[in-house]
Write an enzyme that holds these catalytic residues in place. Structure first.
Site, PDB file in Angstrom:
ATOM      1  CG  HIS A   1      -7.235  -6.564  -3.990  1.00 20.49           C
ATOM      2  ND1 HIS A   1      -6.935  -5.500  -3.174  1.00 20.49           N
ATOM      3  CD2 HIS A   1      -8.216  -7.253  -3.352  1.00 20.49           C
ATOM      4  CE1 HIS A   1      -7.680  -5.546  -2.087  1.00 20.49           C
ATOM      5  NE2 HIS A   1      -8.472  -6.595  -2.176  1.00 20.49           N
TER       6      HIS A   1
HETATM    7  P1  TYD Z   1      -4.494  -4.224   0.866  1.00 18.81           P
HETATM    8  O1  TYD Z   1      -5.320  -5.456   0.932  1.00 18.81           O
HETATM    9  O2  TYD Z   1      -3.729  -3.976  -0.387  1.00 18.81           O
HETATM   10  O3  TYD Z   1      -5.395  -2.950   1.198  1.00 18.81           O
HETATM   11  P2  TYD Z   1      -6.617  -2.291   0.388  1.00 18.81           P
HETATM   12  O4  TYD Z   1      -7.264  -3.371  -0.400  1.00 18.81           O
HETATM   13  O5  TYD Z   1      -7.487  -1.717   1.425  1.00 18.81           O
HETATM   14  O6  TYD Z   1      -6.067  -1.191  -0.470  1.00 18.81           O
HETATM   15  O7  TYD Z   1      -3.497  -4.248   2.110  1.00 18.81           O
HETATM   16  C1  TYD Z   1      -2.625  -3.171   2.408  1.00 18.81           C
HETATM   17  C2  TYD Z   1      -1.462  -3.754   3.201  1.00 18.81           C
HETATM   18  O8  TYD Z   1      -1.917  -4.296   4.439  1.00 18.81           O
HETATM   19  C3  TYD Z   1      -0.734  -4.862   2.470  1.00 18.81           C
HETATM   20  O9  TYD Z   1       0.653  -4.706   2.736  1.00 18.81           O
HETATM   21  C4  TYD Z   1      -1.221  -6.121   3.144  1.00 18.81           C
HETATM   22  C5  TYD Z   1      -1.559  -5.663   4.553  1.00 18.81           C
HETATM   23  N1  TYD Z   1      -2.676  -6.403   5.160  1.00 18.81           N
HETATM   24  C6  TYD Z   1      -2.432  -7.267   6.216  1.00 18.81           C
HETATM   25  O10 TYD Z   1      -1.293  -7.448   6.667  1.00 18.81           O
HETATM   26  N2  TYD Z   1      -3.484  -7.932   6.760  1.00 18.81           N
HETATM   27  C7  TYD Z   1      -4.758  -7.770   6.312  1.00 18.81           C
HETATM   28  O11 TYD Z   1      -5.702  -8.407   6.849  1.00 18.81           O
HETATM   29  C8  TYD Z   1      -4.988  -6.875   5.208  1.00 18.81           C
HETATM   30  C9  TYD Z   1      -6.364  -6.660   4.663  1.00 18.81           C
HETATM   31  C10 TYD Z   1      -3.914  -6.214   4.660  1.00 18.81           C
END
Ligand code: TYD
Length: 139
Positions: free
Chosen positions: A57
């Site tokens: 992302h």
């Molecule tokens: P995501 O940002 O997609 O993780 P990464 O970039 O590390 O692969 O987040 C994974 C899940 O966690 C998604 O359902 C959103 C949740 N999340 C939160 O609830 N709070 C946060 O601060 C973050 C970073 C993610």
């Protein structure tokens, strides 16, 4: 910086302070001083199964510092034109990732821990999770 025009060259490694002594090292991070923004949120990624790729992302407004607290992993930065792979494996080195940069995190070593310092609270509307939409937004 307008995130529509940010590029991978705007992302950089930041050396974090270390207090060293014979009993070990300590790093303290003060938002706005040791890192270039006030810290609104901290999260960490751990127990990553081998071969997993995270991230996938870009953020519209969020700035982050990504640190390997333990072990190693790679961050692939992509501004839509250029990709750059950065290896992180030291707890006193952070990678500043600007808004408007697509990132993937990969090649996590066993037991690695990834710490992220973020400039904003969690806000799903700040995410761009579709690569084609990212390119449309960027250009
Ligand atoms: P995501 O940002 O997609 O993780 P990464 O970039 O590390 O692969 O987040 C994974 C899940 O966690 C998604 O359902 C959103 C949740 N999340 C939160 O609830 N709070 C946060 O601060 C973050 C970073 C993610």
């Amino acid at each position: 910086m307008d995130p529509h025009y940010s590029n991978v060259g705007d992302c950089r490694l930041v050396e974090l302070p270390q207090i060293r002594n014979s009993a070990g090292n300590l790093t303290a991070l003060n938002g706005g001083q040791d890192i270039p923004f006030p810290i609104a949120r901290v999260y960490y990624i751990y127990d990553v199964p081998g071969g997993s790729v995270r991230g996938g992302h870009a953020h519209r407004d969020l700035l982050q510092i990504i640190i390997s607290l333990s072990g190693s992993f790679e961050v692939v930065l992509d501004d839509g034109k250029t990709k750059k792979t950065i290896s992180l494996n030291k707890p006193n080195i952070g990678l500043l990732v600007c808004p408007g940069i697509w990132r993937d995190l990969q090649n996590f070593s066993s037991g690695s821990v990834c710490l992220v310092l973020a400039s904003l609270p969690y806000f799903e509307a700040d995410y761009i999770r579709d690569y084609n939409k990212f390119l449309e937004w960027k250009f």
